[in-house]
Enzyme design. Structure first.
Site, PDB file in Angstrom:
ATOM      1  N   CYS A   1     -12.097 100.631 -12.410  1.00  8.00           N
ATOM      2  CA  CYS A   1     -11.055  99.682 -11.988  1.00  8.00           C
ATOM      3  C   CYS A   1      -9.676 100.300 -11.804  1.00  8.00           C
ATOM      4  O   CYS A   1      -8.890  99.816 -11.000  1.00  8.00           O
ATOM      5  CB  CYS A   1     -10.997  98.475 -12.921  1.00  8.00           C
ATOM      6  SG  CYS A   1     -10.696  98.874 -14.632  1.00  8.00           S
TER       7      CYS A   1
ATOM      8  N   CYS B   1     -14.465  96.989 -11.265  1.00  5.39           N
ATOM      9  CA  CYS B   1     -15.044  97.999 -12.155  1.00  5.39           C
ATOM     10  C   CYS B   1     -16.276  98.664 -11.572  1.00  5.39           C
ATOM     11  O   CYS B   1     -17.000  99.383 -12.283  1.00  5.39           O
ATOM     12  CB  CYS B   1     -15.390  97.372 -13.500  1.00  5.39           C
ATOM     13  SG  CYS B   1     -13.985  96.594 -14.293  1.00  5.39           S
TER      14      CYS B   1
ATOM     15  N   LYS C   1     -17.708  93.506 -24.693  1.00  5.81           N
ATOM     16  CA  LYS C   1     -16.376  93.369 -24.095  1.00  5.81           C
ATOM     17  C   LYS C   1     -16.302  92.036 -23.378  1.00  5.81           C
ATOM     18  O   LYS C   1     -17.107  91.743 -22.495  1.00  5.81           O
ATOM     19  CB  LYS C   1     -16.132  94.524 -23.128  1.00  5.81           C
ATOM     20  CG  LYS C   1     -14.818  94.432 -22.382  1.00  5.81           C
ATOM     21  CD  LYS C   1     -14.552  95.691 -21.587  1.00  5.81           C
ATOM     22  CE  LYS C   1     -13.303  95.558 -20.761  1.00  5.81           C
ATOM     23  NZ  LYS C   1     -13.031  96.784 -19.982  1.00  5.81           N
TER      24      LYS C   1
ATOM     25  N   ARG D   1      -3.377  95.825 -17.547  1.00  2.00           N
ATOM     26  CA  ARG D   1      -3.550  95.863 -16.096  1.00  2.00           C
ATOM     27  C   ARG D   1      -2.215  96.157 -15.412  1.00  2.00           C
ATOM     28  O   ARG D   1      -2.183  96.763 -14.346  1.00  2.00           O
ATOM     29  CB  ARG D   1      -4.205  94.572 -15.612  1.00  2.00           C
ATOM     30  CG  ARG D   1      -5.653  94.502 -16.113  1.00  2.00           C
ATOM     31  CD  ARG D   1      -6.360  93.213 -15.739  1.00  2.00           C
ATOM     32  NE  ARG D   1      -7.672  93.154 -16.382  1.00  2.00           N
ATOM     33  CZ  ARG D   1      -8.470  92.105 -16.329  1.00  2.00           C
ATOM     34  NH1 ARG D   1      -8.103  91.032 -15.661  1.00  2.00           N
ATOM     35  NH2 ARG D   1      -9.642  92.123 -16.935  1.00  2.00           N
TER      36      ARG D   1
ATOM     37  N   ARG E   1     -13.608  89.305 -13.605  1.00  2.00           N
ATOM     38  CA  ARG E   1     -14.625  90.220 -14.115  1.00  2.00           C
ATOM     39  C   ARG E   1     -15.758  89.477 -14.837  1.00  2.00           C
ATOM     40  O   ARG E   1     -16.464  90.040 -15.652  1.00  2.00           O
ATOM     41  CB  ARG E   1     -13.985  91.218 -15.076  1.00  2.00           C
ATOM     42  CG  ARG E   1     -12.787  91.983 -14.525  1.00  2.00           C
ATOM     43  CD  ARG E   1     -12.723  93.385 -15.087  1.00  2.00           C
ATOM     44  NE  ARG E   1     -11.443  94.037 -15.022  1.00  2.00           N
ATOM     45  CZ  ARG E   1     -10.853  94.505 -13.927  1.00  2.00           C
ATOM     46  NH1 ARG E   1     -11.423  94.338 -12.742  1.00  2.00           N
ATOM     47  NH2 ARG E   1      -9.696  95.123 -13.992  1.00  2.00           N
TER      48      ARG E   1
ATOM     49  N   LYS F   1     -14.360  94.271 -28.196  1.00  2.00           N
ATOM     50  CA  LYS F   1     -13.065  94.184 -27.534  1.00  2.00           C
ATOM     51  C   LYS F   1     -12.901  92.833 -26.863  1.00  2.00           C
ATOM     52  O   LYS F   1     -13.837  92.404 -26.182  1.00  2.00           O
ATOM     53  CB  LYS F   1     -12.983  95.303 -26.495  1.00  2.00           C
ATOM     54  CG  LYS F   1     -11.772  95.304 -25.629  1.00  2.00           C
ATOM     55  CD  LYS F   1     -11.879  96.368 -24.584  1.00  2.00           C
ATOM     56  CE  LYS F   1     -10.728  96.200 -23.632  1.00  2.00           C
ATOM     57  NZ  LYS F   1     -10.867  97.001 -22.442  1.00  2.00           N
TER      58      LYS F   1
ATOM     59  N   SER G   1      -4.043  95.296 -25.333  1.00  2.00           N
ATOM     60  CA  SER G   1      -2.648  95.254 -24.896  1.00  2.00           C
ATOM     61  C   SER G   1      -1.984  93.907 -25.164  1.00  2.00           C
ATOM     62  O   SER G   1      -0.835  93.851 -25.590  1.00  2.00           O
ATOM     63  CB  SER G   1      -2.570  95.594 -23.410  1.00  2.00           C
ATOM     64  OG  SER G   1      -3.373  94.716 -22.645  1.00  2.00           O
TER      65      SER G   1
HETATM   66  C1  PBG Z   1     -11.189  98.921 -18.049  1.00  4.05           C
HETATM   67  C2  PBG Z   1     -10.417  98.642 -19.273  1.00  4.05           C
HETATM   68  C3  PBG Z   1      -9.576  97.553 -19.521  1.00  4.05           C
HETATM   69  C4  PBG Z   1      -9.059  97.755 -20.792  1.00  4.05           C
HETATM   70  C5  PBG Z   1      -9.573  98.936 -21.287  1.00  4.05           C
HETATM   71  N1  PBG Z   1     -10.434  99.466 -20.334  1.00  4.05           N
HETATM   72  C6  PBG Z   1      -9.168  96.440 -18.632  1.00  4.05           C
HETATM   73  C7  PBG Z   1     -10.135  95.474 -18.144  1.00  4.05           C
HETATM   74  O1  PBG Z   1     -11.307  95.443 -18.512  1.00  4.05           O
HETATM   75  O2  PBG Z   1      -9.726  94.682 -17.280  1.00  4.05           O
HETATM   76  C8  PBG Z   1      -8.095  96.834 -21.492  1.00  4.05           C
HETATM   77  C9  PBG Z   1      -7.398  97.415 -22.668  1.00  4.05           C
HETATM   78  C10 PBG Z   1      -6.212  96.642 -23.122  1.00  4.05           C
HETATM   79  O3  PBG Z   1      -5.956  95.501 -22.698  1.00  4.05           O
HETATM   80  O4  PBG Z   1      -5.481  97.182 -23.968  1.00  4.05           O
HETATM   81  N2  PBG Z   1     -11.102 100.262 -17.650  1.00  4.05           N
END
Ligand code: PBG
Length: 344
Positions: free
Chosen positions: A135, A143, A215, A225, A237, A268, A295
Site C-alpha cells: 500500500c 495492499c 489485523k 496513512r 480494506r 493490531k 498511530s
Molecule cells: C500497511 C500497514 C498499515 C499500518 C501498518 N502497516 C496501514 C494499513 O493497514 O492501512 C498501520 C500502522 C499504524 O497505524 O500505526 N502497510
C-alpha cells in the site's frame, strides 16, 4: 468527648474486614513486591518511516514527535534506540514514485534495502524488521494488485494469489539487504507460507516472519496513512482486513499463520483489541506475540496531552502496561523511545 454512633448503626454495621487487600498497597516497596506485570525497554519495537533525500527530518503532523527520515538520519536514531535497550525497529519505506504494482518494493536499490544497510552499519545489534505490503508503493494505495475485471471478481478487488508473488519478491529483497524479520501486513490468504517458501528457496532460512496475523480494518490507522501517503485512493480494506466485530475469526487467522510457519504473531490495533490479544495469547501459549499500538492510539494520547487533558507519560505507560498485561510479549509503539527513557 467520644461521639457515640446512633444505636441503629451499631447493630447493622458489618464487622471490620479481616482480609484487607490495601495492606499490599501500603508503600512503593510493598507495591513493587506484588506487581504482576513489568514493562521494560526490551518489550518495545520502534517504527521508522524512511524517505528518499538527504538531511530529511519531515514531521508527520498527525503524529507529533514522529518524522519521516532520510537514510542518512537513521544511524543516529538507531543508535539512540539501541542505547535505550530497545531491541528492534520496524521499517516502513516511502518510495520515490508510486505505480500500479509498486516496483520499488522489491528493488534491491530501493528505500528499505538502503535503510536496512544503514541501520545495520550504525547499530549492528539492533534487530531490523521490515513491513512487507504494497500500500505504501502502489499509486492506488491498495495492499495488493487490483482486479481489472477478470475472474468474476469485483472491479478493483485486491487479487490474493497474484499479490503473493510480489510479497515473495519483496521479502527476499529485504532479507538480501540484511533484514532479520519480515512482517507481512496485508492480510492476504497464504502470505506466510508463500513468503516462507520464497525465503527458504533463496537460502534465507534464518530470516523470521512476524505475521500481522490478526489485523482489523480500523479507523485508528488514519495518522499512519498520512505518514506514508498510503490511504487507498478509493474503497477500503474490508475485503482483506478483519471485521472489528469478530473475535473467533482471529483465532482462525492466527492458527493458519502458525501452521504456515510464522515465527511471531501480531494483533493490531492494540487498545480496542485487548480481548483479542488475551485470546490469542491463551490459544497459542507457545508463540511470541506482538501487539501494534497503532498511530491513532498514539495520536489520541498526544492530542489529549497537548491540550493538558492527560499526563502523557502516565497515560502512555499505563496503555503500554495494559497491552502487556493483556498478553503481548512485544509492543510496536511510536512511544518506544520516550517510554524506554521514562522507565529509565
Ligand atoms: C500497511 C500497514 C498499515 C499500518 C501498518 N502497516 C496501514 C494499513 O493497514 O492501512 C498501520 C500502522 C499504524 O497505524 O500505526 N502497510
Amino acid at each position: 468527648m467520644m461521639v457515640q454512633a446512633p444505636a441503629e448503626t451499631q447493630t447493622t454495621a458489618a464487622p471490620p474486614p479481616v482480609v484487607r487487600p490495601r495492606r499490599l498497597r501500603l508503600s512503593p516497596a510493598m507495591r513493587a513486591m506484588v506487581r504482576e506485570t513489568h514493562l521494560r525497554a526490551e518489550d518495545f519495537i520502534y517504527p521508522l518511516f524512511v524517505t528518499h533525500g538527504r538531511g530529511v527530518r519531515q514531521p508527520v503532523s498527525s503524529m507529533p514527535g514522529v518524522c519521516q527520515l532520510s537514510v542518512d538520519q537513521l544511524g543516529a536514531t538507531a543508535e539512540r534506540a539501541a542505547s535505550l535497550g530497545i531491541p528492534a525497529v520496524i521499517l516502513f519505506g516511502l518510495p520515490a514514485a508510486k505505480d500500479p504494482i509498486g516496483l520499488e518494493n522489491f528493488d534491491p536499490a530501493g528505500i528499505v534495502p538502503q535503510a536496512v544497510r544503514a541501520i545495520k552499519a550504525a547499530a549492528p545489534e539492533l534487530v531490523v524488521i521490515t513491513d512487507v505490503c504494497l500500500c505504501e508503493y502502489t499509486d492506488h494505495g491498495h495492499c495488493g494488485l487490483l482486479n481489472a475485471g477478470a475472474f468474476h471478481l469485483p472491479e478493483g478487488y485486491v487479487l490474493n494469489d497474484a499479490t503473493l508473488d510480489i510479497l515473495q519478491r519483496t521479502a527476499v529483497c529485504h532479507a538480501a539487504a540484511g533484514a532479520d524479520i519480515v512482517a507481512p501486513s496485508g492480510m492476504m490468504d497464504g502470505m506466510v507460507a508463500a513468503i516462507r517458501r520464497a525465503l527458504d528457496a533463496h537460502d534465507f532460512q534464518h530470516v523470521s516472519i512476524m505475521s500481522y496475523a490478526v489485523k482489523y480494518a480500523s479507523a485508528f490507522y488514519g495518522p499512519f496513512r498520512d505518514a506514508t501517503d498510503g490511504a487507498p485512493k478509493f474503497g477500503d480494506r474490508k475485503t482483506h482486513q478483519m471485521d472489528p466485530a469478530n473475535a473467533r475469526e482471529a483465532l482462525r487467522e492466527a492458527a493458519l499463520d502458525v501452521a504456515e510457519g510464522a515465527d511471531f504473531l501480531m494483533v493490531k490495533p492494540a487498545l480496542p483489541y485487548l480481548d483479542i490479544i488475551r485470546r490469542v495469547r491463551d490459544a497459542f501459549p507457545e508463540m511470541p506475540l506482538a501487539a501494534y499500538n497503532v498511530s491513532g492510539e498514539y495520536a489520541m494520547i498526544k492530542a489529549a496531552a497537548a491540550n493538558g487533558w492527560l499526563n502523557e507519560e502516565q497515560a502512555a505507560l499505563e496503555a503500554l502496561l495494559g497491552i502487556k498485561r493483556a498478553g503481548a510479549d512485544l509492543i510496536i509503539t511510536y512511544h518506544a523511545l520516550d517510554a524506554a527513557r521514562w522507565l529509565g
